[in-house]
Design a protein around this motif. Sequence first.
Motif: not given
Length: 333
Positions: A10, A12-14, A19-21, A24, A61, A64, A276, A278
């Motif tokens: 996975s 993720e970007y802050k 944040k934006l996954r 995934d 980025g 994770l 961004s 869920e």
Amino acid sequence: MALLELKNVSVEYKLSEGKLRAVDNVSMKLENGDVLGLVGESGCGKSTLIKGIINLLPSNGKVLDGNILFNGSDLTQISVEEMRKKRWKEISLITQSAMNSLNPVYKVGTQIIEPILEHNGGTKAEAMEKAKELFDLVGLERGRLDDYPHSYSGGMKQRAIIAMSLALDPKLIIADEPTTALDVIVQSQILERINALLDQYDGSMILVTHDISVVAQTCTKVAVMYGGKIIEYGDVVQVLKRPNHPYTMGLKNAFPSLVGEKKELVSIQGTPPDLSKEISGCRFYERCPFRQDKCKEELEITNVENGYFYCARSNERDELRKLADIADTWERM
Ligand SMILES: Nc1ncnc2c1ncn2[C@@H]1O[C@H](COP(=O)(O)OP(=O)(O)OP(=O)(O)O)[C@@H](O)[C@H]1O
Ligand SMILES: [Mg+2]
């Protein structure tokens, strides 16, 4: 041992807020000699996934969790310096903005022989001979090795970068839309030549593209990405002939026929999800003509021969495939 194996990766970007996954829980495997097409609409996470693999994510980025095993060593655990050593020789990358990655102050030939000299040693003349062969391969005149990048057109720069990426017979080439500045005929010519070269030493490639016709012509495997997930993965013939996920079924309709018969092109209505936020359950839910309430629940993977897909209606896939062939199914959405 697979050449490259991704296990539950996975990324993720802050963002300035939240944040934006972008990727995934992605898993896939590449053997020596495989050419994998990574397809999906703009913004689905293709570039992020490959930047994650090669440790080139921007500072906001981050990979994770999960493992990225290349020849058994986990790329998520190695230092920047170790990764740098692998570049060109073991993994070489052709980025989407490759055209801008030539250094304007050096002649193109000088830039191509540099990694050859650094990694393989040998004389300048030998390296230049290799550069000439590579220029033949990508269809550039040998004499242009003596020119500076500014005298190259966009398409020529792109070819030069492709030549550079092939210079050290890398085990894996990762190519992010490498031929976008080239017209369709040149594009397939170059991809064919890259393929032939890879064949000679059992090299592999991940080819990122929007275009499944390119995948059909070039690849042995395909990973279909949607909203940050690989929603279907498998052998190219299997996936393109008998897609199991409704998105792949729709994607196939949106391109000129792969097997020759003429048919109407149908696009998938709507837009991909906002990563961004869920998302629960199937990411394709909003656009899927076959959606049901159960699709909003967490999806289970269905394993098939050499691949997998995520769809809550997996048992009905033969039926859905027939319906997906009918334009009306998509237009009534
Ligand atoms: N540096 C960044 N910071 C924040 N979000 C980013 C960043 N780069 C990409 N994204 C977001 O991550 C998601 C995936 O982007 P990515 O560039 O990986 O898509 P892509 O599939 O390569 O698209 P394209 O086909 O247009 O190249 C998108 O929602 C994008 O807006
Ligand atoms: Mg991209």
